[in-house]
Design a protein around this motif. Sequence first.
Motif, PDB file in Angstrom:
ATOM      1  N   PHE A   1      -7.222  -8.926   5.276  1.00  0.00           N
ATOM      2  CA  PHE A   1      -7.825  -8.730   3.947  1.00  0.00           C
ATOM      3  C   PHE A   1      -6.890  -9.261   2.858  1.00  0.00           C
ATOM      4  CE2 PHE A   1     -10.724  -5.743   6.115  1.00  0.00           C
ATOM      5  CZ  PHE A   1     -11.926  -6.221   5.611  1.00  0.00           C
ATOM      6  N   PHE A   2      -5.582  -9.059   3.047  1.00  0.00           N
ATOM      7  CA  PHE A   2      -4.604  -9.664   2.129  1.00  0.00           C
ATOM      8  C   PHE A   2      -4.819 -11.174   2.069  1.00  0.00           C
ATOM      9  CE2 PHE A   2      -0.576 -12.026   2.037  1.00  0.00           C
ATOM     10  CZ  PHE A   2      -0.046 -11.649   0.806  1.00  0.00           C
TER      11      PHE A   2
ATOM     12  N   ASN B   1       2.951  -1.568   0.845  1.00  0.00           N
ATOM     13  CA  ASN B   1       1.763  -2.445   0.813  1.00  0.00           C
ATOM     14  C   ASN B   1       2.173  -3.813   0.275  1.00  0.00           C
ATOM     15  OD1 ASN B   1      -0.763  -3.561   0.742  1.00  0.00           O
ATOM     16  ND2 ASN B   1      -1.454  -2.397  -1.054  1.00  0.00           N
ATOM     17  N   PRO B   2       2.057  -4.859   1.099  1.00  0.00           N
ATOM     18  CA  PRO B   2       2.517  -6.188   0.662  1.00  0.00           C
ATOM     19  C   PRO B   2       1.848  -6.669  -0.623  1.00  0.00           C
ATOM     20  CG  PRO B   2       1.274  -6.300   2.748  1.00  0.00           C
ATOM     21  CD  PRO B   2       1.557  -4.864   2.470  1.00  0.00           C
ATOM     22  N   SER B   3       0.616  -6.271  -0.882  1.00  0.00           N
ATOM     23  CA  SER B   3      -0.071  -6.783  -2.073  1.00  0.00           C
ATOM     24  C   SER B   3       0.267  -5.977  -3.327  1.00  0.00           C
ATOM     25  CB  SER B   3      -1.584  -6.781  -1.854  1.00  0.00           C
ATOM     26  OG  SER B   3      -2.099  -5.478  -2.027  1.00  0.00           O
ATOM     27  N   LEU B   4       1.000  -4.882  -3.174  1.00  0.00           N
ATOM     28  CA  LEU B   4       1.394  -4.020  -4.299  1.00  0.00           C
ATOM     29  C   LEU B   4       0.194  -3.452  -5.061  1.00  0.00           C
ATOM     30  CD1 LEU B   4       4.344  -6.205  -5.754  1.00  0.00           C
ATOM     31  CD2 LEU B   4       4.445  -4.537  -3.895  1.00  0.00           C
ATOM     32  N   ARG B   5      -0.943  -3.293  -4.382  1.00  0.00           N
ATOM     33  CA  ARG B   5      -2.158  -2.773  -5.027  1.00  0.00           C
ATOM     34  C   ARG B   5      -2.486  -1.380  -4.505  1.00  0.00           C
ATOM     35  NH1 ARG B   5      -4.663  -7.280  -7.266  1.00  0.00           N
ATOM     36  NH2 ARG B   5      -4.145  -9.241  -6.257  1.00  0.00           N
TER      37      ARG B   5
ATOM     38  N   TYR C   1      -7.927 -12.005   0.036  1.00  0.00           N
ATOM     39  CA  TYR C   1      -7.942 -11.573  -1.369  1.00  0.00           C
ATOM     40  C   TYR C   1      -6.798 -12.192  -2.183  1.00  0.00           C
ATOM     41  CZ  TYR C   1      -9.040  -8.588  -5.334  1.00  0.00           C
ATOM     42  OH  TYR C   1      -9.420  -8.149  -6.577  1.00  0.00           O
ATOM     43  N   ASP C   2      -5.597 -12.212  -1.630  1.00  0.00           N
ATOM     44  CA  ASP C   2      -4.420 -12.621  -2.401  1.00  0.00           C
ATOM     45  C   ASP C   2      -3.910 -14.013  -2.048  1.00  0.00           C
ATOM     46  OD1 ASP C   2      -3.586 -10.388  -4.147  1.00  0.00           O
ATOM     47  OD2 ASP C   2      -3.567  -9.263  -2.278  1.00  0.00           O
TER      48      ASP C   2
ATOM     49  N   LEU D   1      -5.928  -5.852  10.233  1.00  0.00           N
ATOM     50  CA  LEU D   1      -6.953  -6.036   9.189  1.00  0.00           C
ATOM     51  C   LEU D   1      -6.326  -6.029   7.800  1.00  0.00           C
ATOM     52  CD1 LEU D   1      -9.905  -3.850  10.521  1.00  0.00           C
ATOM     53  CD2 LEU D   1      -9.780  -6.351  10.413  1.00  0.00           C
ATOM     54  N   GLN D   2      -5.298  -5.207   7.599  1.00  0.00           N
ATOM     55  CA  GLN D   2      -4.607  -5.209   6.300  1.00  0.00           C
ATOM     56  C   GLN D   2      -4.148  -6.618   5.947  1.00  0.00           C
ATOM     57  OE1 GLN D   2      -1.133  -2.364   5.282  1.00  0.00           O
ATOM     58  NE2 GLN D   2      -0.180  -4.378   5.470  1.00  0.00           N
TER      59      GLN D   2
ATOM     60  N   ASN E   1     -10.374  -1.837   2.699  1.00  0.00           N
ATOM     61  CA  ASN E   1     -11.268  -1.961   3.848  1.00  0.00           C
ATOM     62  C   ASN E   1     -10.537  -1.762   5.180  1.00  0.00           C
ATOM     63  OD1 ASN E   1     -13.317  -2.357   2.060  1.00  0.00           O
ATOM     64  ND2 ASN E   1     -13.518  -4.560   2.387  1.00  0.00           N
ATOM     65  N   ALA E   2      -9.239  -2.053   5.210  1.00  0.00           N
ATOM     66  CA  ALA E   2      -8.450  -1.752   6.408  1.00  0.00           C
ATOM     67  C   ALA E   2      -8.272  -0.237   6.538  1.00  0.00           C
ATOM     68  CB  ALA E   2      -7.092  -2.450   6.353  1.00  0.00           C
TER      69      ALA E   2
ATOM     70  N   GLN F   1       6.358  -2.793  -7.839  1.00  0.00           N
ATOM     71  CA  GLN F   1       7.321  -3.202  -6.819  1.00  0.00           C
ATOM     72  C   GLN F   1       8.094  -1.982  -6.319  1.00  0.00           C
ATOM     73  OE1 GLN F   1       7.792  -6.538  -5.619  1.00  0.00           O
ATOM     74  NE2 GLN F   1       9.071  -5.520  -4.087  1.00  0.00           N
TER      75      GLN F   1
ATOM     76  N   THR G   1       3.866   6.519   7.914  1.00  0.00           N
ATOM     77  CA  THR G   1       3.739   5.097   7.579  1.00  0.00           C
ATOM     78  C   THR G   1       2.617   4.923   6.549  1.00  0.00           C
ATOM     79  OG1 THR G   1       2.182   4.669   9.386  1.00  0.00           O
ATOM     80  CG2 THR G   1       4.533   4.369   9.859  1.00  0.00           C
ATOM     81  N   HIS G   2       2.598   3.742   5.926  1.00  0.00           N
ATOM     82  CA  HIS G   2       1.637   3.478   4.860  1.00  0.00           C
ATOM     83  C   HIS G   2       0.719   2.327   5.240  1.00  0.00           C
ATOM     84  CE1 HIS G   2       4.824   5.710   2.879  1.00  0.00           C
ATOM     85  NE2 HIS G   2       3.931   6.068   1.981  1.00  0.00           N
ATOM     86  N   LEU G   3      -0.522   2.405   4.792  1.00  0.00           N
ATOM     87  CA  LEU G   3      -1.509   1.364   5.056  1.00  0.00           C
ATOM     88  C   LEU G   3      -2.152   0.952   3.736  1.00  0.00           C
ATOM     89  CD1 LEU G   3      -2.980  -0.178   7.384  1.00  0.00           C
ATOM     90  CD2 LEU G   3      -4.641   1.706   7.423  1.00  0.00           C
ATOM     91  N   GLY G   4      -2.232  -0.365   3.498  1.00  0.00           N
ATOM     92  CA  GLY G   4      -2.872  -0.883   2.294  1.00  0.00           C
ATOM     93  C   GLY G   4      -4.185  -1.577   2.622  1.00  0.00           C
ATOM     94  N   GLU G   5      -4.849  -2.078   1.582  1.00  0.00           N
ATOM     95  CA  GLU G   5      -6.155  -2.754   1.660  1.00  0.00           C
ATOM     96  C   GLU G   5      -7.271  -1.747   1.952  1.00  0.00           C
ATOM     97  OE1 GLU G   5      -6.738  -5.862   0.816  1.00  0.00           O
ATOM     98  OE2 GLU G   5      -4.626  -6.365   0.592  1.00  0.00           O
TER      99      GLU G   5
ATOM    100  N   ALA H   1      -5.597  -1.656  12.494  1.00  0.00           N
ATOM    101  CA  ALA H   1      -5.783  -1.521  11.046  1.00  0.00           C
ATOM    102  C   ALA H   1      -4.765  -2.379  10.292  1.00  0.00           C
ATOM    103  CB  ALA H   1      -5.654  -0.054  10.639  1.00  0.00           C
ATOM    104  N   ARG H   2      -3.557  -2.437  10.816  1.00  0.00           N
ATOM    105  CA  ARG H   2      -2.493  -3.247  10.195  1.00  0.00           C
ATOM    106  C   ARG H   2      -2.878  -4.731  10.238  1.00  0.00           C
ATOM    107  NH1 ARG H   2       0.678  -0.604   7.403  1.00  0.00           N
ATOM    108  NH2 ARG H   2       1.685   0.681   8.977  1.00  0.00           N
TER     109      ARG H   2
ATOM    110  N   PRO I   1     -14.088  -9.564  -6.328  1.00  0.00           N
ATOM    111  CA  PRO I   1     -13.376 -10.388  -7.323  1.00  0.00           C
ATOM    112  C   PRO I   1     -14.259 -10.745  -8.522  1.00  0.00           C
ATOM    113  CG  PRO I   1     -13.006 -11.228  -5.112  1.00  0.00           C
ATOM    114  CD  PRO I   1     -14.106 -10.210  -5.005  1.00  0.00           C
TER     115      PRO I   1
ATOM    116  N   ALA J   1       5.296 -12.102  -0.745  1.00  0.00           N
ATOM    117  CA  ALA J   1       4.970 -10.903   0.042  1.00  0.00           C
ATOM    118  C   ALA J   1       5.136 -11.185   1.536  1.00  0.00           C
ATOM    119  CB  ALA J   1       3.544 -10.444  -0.263  1.00  0.00           C
TER     120      ALA J   1
ATOM    121  N   GLN K   1     -14.821  -8.370  -0.171  1.00  0.00           N
ATOM    122  CA  GLN K   1     -13.532  -8.654  -0.793  1.00  0.00           C
ATOM    123  C   GLN K   1     -13.420 -10.089  -1.314  1.00  0.00           C
ATOM    124  OE1 GLN K   1     -10.260  -6.514  -1.194  1.00  0.00           O
ATOM    125  NE2 GLN K   1     -12.173  -5.506  -1.687  1.00  0.00           N
TER     126      GLN K   1
ATOM    127  N   ARG L   1       8.904 -11.342   2.391  1.00  0.00           N
ATOM    128  CA  ARG L   1       9.529 -10.015   2.515  1.00  0.00           C
ATOM    129  C   ARG L   1       9.268  -9.439   3.907  1.00  0.00           C
ATOM    130  NH1 ARG L   1       7.735  -9.445  -2.913  1.00  0.00           N
ATOM    131  NH2 ARG L   1       5.827  -8.383  -2.280  1.00  0.00           N
TER     132      ARG L   1
END
Lengths: 201, 201
Positions: free
Chosen positions: B97-98, A49-53, B101-102, B93-94, A69-70, A42, A63-67, B90-91, A105, B140, A100, B143
């Motif tokens: 994918f979230f 990254n909303p998924s915290l992964r 997956y989640d 897609l983020q 494949n994205a 957290q 700025t930050h990008l998560g996932e 990309a955002r 999984p 998530a 994904q 937030r």
Amino acid sequence: MSLLLYDNPVSGNAYKVRLLLAHLQLPYERVEVSVTDRTNRQELFAGKNPSLRIPVLRLEDGTHLGESNAILWYLAEGTRFLAEGRLERARLLQWMFFEQYDHEPNIAVARYLLHYAPDAGQHAEIVAARQQGGRRALAAMERHLKQHCYFVDERFTIADIALYAYTHVADEAGIGLGDYPSVGNWLRRVAAEPGHAALLG
Amino acid sequence: MSLLLYDNPVSGNAYKVRLLLAHLQLPYERVEVSVTDRTNRQELFAGKNPSLRIPVLRLEDGTHLGESNAILWYLAEGTRFLAEGRLERARLLQWMFFEQYDHEPNIAVARYLLHYAPDAGQHAEIVAARQQGGRRALAAMERHLKQHCYFVDERFTIADIALYAYTHVADEAGIGLGDYPSVGNWLRRVAAEPGHAALLG
């Protein structure tokens, strides 16, 4: 600002990003994040990254990008690793969403529970179910690769990178690839691409 | 050839496609596919969708596309429902994918096991774990939505459509939305978009 990858050496999802960055010959920095102790997630990833992964990529503008494949999609825009054409791009996403939902999984989770979890080896029933799901995903890939050299457009794209990451360590998930010869040939084809980087490079 | 959707009235993944088709005012035909009896899936979807799941969309040229979020991307290309700009796409897609997956594997699976499975109501332990995962996904989203009206670009896109589908039936998964007031406001905002179509329309 340089690219900064929140990374872990054994994570297949993080490896996807490292593999594409190697092909693109892009320099980047790394921060290693534990995949077993998640108590600081957290704090580390709030607002990033909303998924915290992992992986998370800090971009040139901060700025930050998560996932995973994205991130692949972002980095591949304008390069030969993304398909052109509306249908081909959607087809690429089809395989990446398959990865994904049906692939990762199962195969990644079985691999984690067998080798990397704090209580590794103590989840026989869950592992068996995930292995069964993993074999279904590999059978779907085998059906496609019997007739194609790559997943989209008969050339190496981010769909191949996404699916390579955990397929090439399926043995660590207790899944042999003997029943999937076309998958095996495709793995060798991907590893022979100029610019390839190994998981533990 | 007209668009043909392999569909089921209660599937949230299929609903995503119907909702975007409604917004785009595109005509299409439907084939209803059972979500409980899956014995004919190989026969139905071989060569059409590697995962053998609905939704599948037959396109104008007679080819087929699977994965709900890949179908959304395909249909939204060139319309206001897809973001412009490399980072915004990309955002988008983020978040998609979230969702796969989640979010979906938790909320959709708990909903299915409670209401639609042949042995519905007999999976208390799995349902509880999926509800817990679903609450993490909703937290998530909360937030993000505390500070934004939509998921990307402050406007209604396919990221909202993807996340709306199962969020708006979270109560059927036994998950109340009382703890997520910003999610509730966003649901009302999406339902008020001109051209909106209900799940059971």
